[in-house]
Design a protein around this motif. Structure first.
Motif, PDB file in Angstrom:
ATOM      1  N   ASN A  95       4.576   0.070   1.068  1.00  0.00           N
ATOM      2  CA  ASN A  95       3.948   0.310  -0.233  1.00  0.00           C
ATOM      3  C   ASN A  95       2.812   1.329  -0.197  1.00  0.00           C
ATOM      4  O   ASN A  95       2.321   1.735  -1.248  1.00  0.00           O
ATOM      5  CB  ASN A  95       3.417  -1.013  -0.808  1.00  0.00           C
ATOM      6  N   TRP A  96       2.390   1.730   0.998  1.00  0.00           N
ATOM      7  CA  TRP A  96       1.315   2.724   1.115  1.00  0.00           C
ATOM      8  C   TRP A  96       1.691   3.948   0.283  1.00  0.00           C
ATOM      9  O   TRP A  96       2.819   4.435   0.341  1.00  0.00           O
ATOM     10  CB  TRP A  96       1.138   3.085   2.587  1.00  0.00           C
ATOM     11  N   TYR A  97       0.783   4.440  -0.513  1.00  0.00           N
ATOM     12  CA  TYR A  97       0.957   5.564  -1.439  1.00  0.00           C
ATOM     13  C   TYR A  97       1.766   5.196  -2.688  1.00  0.00           C
ATOM     14  O   TYR A  97       2.136   6.068  -3.459  1.00  0.00           O
ATOM     15  CB  TYR A  97       1.601   6.782  -0.749  1.00  0.00           C
ATOM     16  N   HIS A  98       2.071   3.909  -2.903  1.00  0.00           N
ATOM     17  CA  HIS A  98       2.909   3.509  -4.035  1.00  0.00           C
ATOM     18  C   HIS A  98       2.336   2.291  -4.750  1.00  0.00           C
ATOM     19  O   HIS A  98       2.933   1.210  -4.745  1.00  0.00           O
ATOM     20  CB  HIS A  98       4.339   3.234  -3.558  1.00  0.00           C
ATOM     21  N   ALA A  99       1.195   2.450  -5.385  1.00  0.00           N
ATOM     22  CA  ALA A  99       0.593   1.357  -6.156  1.00  0.00           C
ATOM     23  C   ALA A  99       1.444   1.046  -7.382  1.00  0.00           C
ATOM     24  O   ALA A  99       1.922   1.956  -8.055  1.00  0.00           O
ATOM     25  CB  ALA A  99      -0.819   1.745  -6.593  1.00  0.00           C
TER      26      ALA A  99
ATOM     27  N   ARG B 131      -3.636   5.448   6.443  1.00  0.00           N
ATOM     28  CA  ARG B 131      -2.725   4.296   6.557  1.00  0.00           C
ATOM     29  C   ARG B 131      -3.363   3.102   7.281  1.00  0.00           C
ATOM     30  O   ARG B 131      -3.248   1.967   6.824  1.00  0.00           O
ATOM     31  CB  ARG B 131      -1.431   4.719   7.258  1.00  0.00           C
ATOM     32  N   ALA B 132      -4.027   3.334   8.408  1.00  0.00           N
ATOM     33  CA  ALA B 132      -4.626   2.223   9.159  1.00  0.00           C
ATOM     34  C   ALA B 132      -5.680   1.503   8.316  1.00  0.00           C
ATOM     35  O   ALA B 132      -5.743   0.264   8.320  1.00  0.00           O
ATOM     36  CB  ALA B 132      -5.233   2.719  10.462  1.00  0.00           C
ATOM     37  N   LYS B 133      -6.491   2.245   7.585  1.00  0.00           N
ATOM     38  CA  LYS B 133      -7.502   1.627   6.720  1.00  0.00           C
ATOM     39  C   LYS B 133      -6.824   0.851   5.596  1.00  0.00           C
ATOM     40  O   LYS B 133      -7.217  -0.277   5.286  1.00  0.00           O
ATOM     41  CB  LYS B 133      -8.436   2.694   6.147  1.00  0.00           C
ATOM     42  N   TRP B 134      -5.794   1.438   4.970  1.00  0.00           N
ATOM     43  CA  TRP B 134      -5.064   0.768   3.888  1.00  0.00           C
ATOM     44  C   TRP B 134      -4.425  -0.526   4.387  1.00  0.00           C
ATOM     45  O   TRP B 134      -4.508  -1.560   3.732  1.00  0.00           O
ATOM     46  CB  TRP B 134      -4.003   1.708   3.306  1.00  0.00           C
TER      47      TRP B 134
END
Length: 180
Positions: A94-98, A157-160
């Protein structure tokens, strides 16, 4: 039962998360047909009110969401007026896909390219974005917290991945009426 001919589209950011063929059922429930797809769902445990989301980037030009425990590109999900549903986006895909929520395909982006914005689900008591189980609190939080939630999806990505992201959607009579 009363048939709703319009589509309820619940995405603001790409890819489109489409809820179509919504029906108001005599028992006060809504039947929403989703057009989405998937991968793995991390630590999310799906239930009647928890929808574990992932993104299948190969399902279309822009990818589609998928839900744990649901099959096919357009699973039916029955929801009740007055019930709150948690859309869990903790899966790494889902990263980058809210996820966002609107009443039309392509969210509030207009019926035609560059057209006037269309209605979104954005009222207090209808939608609440959460990070690590708490409502978002940035200065731009507004009624739903989307303007705090969505930018998080563009962090490294790691922070997300160090946080849990959910959107809580409460099905209200007002939403059902607006979908006609």
């Amino acid at each position: 039962a009363t048939r709703v001919d319009s589509e309820l589209n619940i995405v603001r950011a790409k890819p489109s998360l489409r809820l179509g063929s919504m029906q108001a059922v005599e028992s006060g429930m809504l039947l929403l047909a989703f057009a989405m797809l998937s991968s793995a769902w991390g630590s999310c445990a799906p239930s009647e009110t928890t929808l574990c989301m992932s993104l299948n980037v190969y399902a279309s030009e822009t990818g589609y969401f998928e839900f744990a425990g649901k099959t096919g590109p357009s699973p039916d999900i029955v929801v009740k007026i007055g019930q709150t549903y948690s859309f869990d986006q903790t899966d790494p895909s889902n990263w980058y896909h809210a996820v966002g929520f609107a009443f039309y395909p392509d969210g509030a982006h207009g019926e035609t390219w560059g057209g006037p914005e269309r209605a979104e689900v954005e009222g207090a008591g209808q939608l609440l974005y959460k990070i690590n189980g708490a409502a978002t609190t940035c200065p731009d939080a507004g009624d739903t917290g989307l303007d705090c939630y969505e930018p998080e999806f563009f962090h490294p990505r790691a922070k997300w991945m160090s946080k849990n992201y959910t959107a809580e959607l409460t099905i209200t009579q007002e939403m059902a009426d607006a979908s006609f």
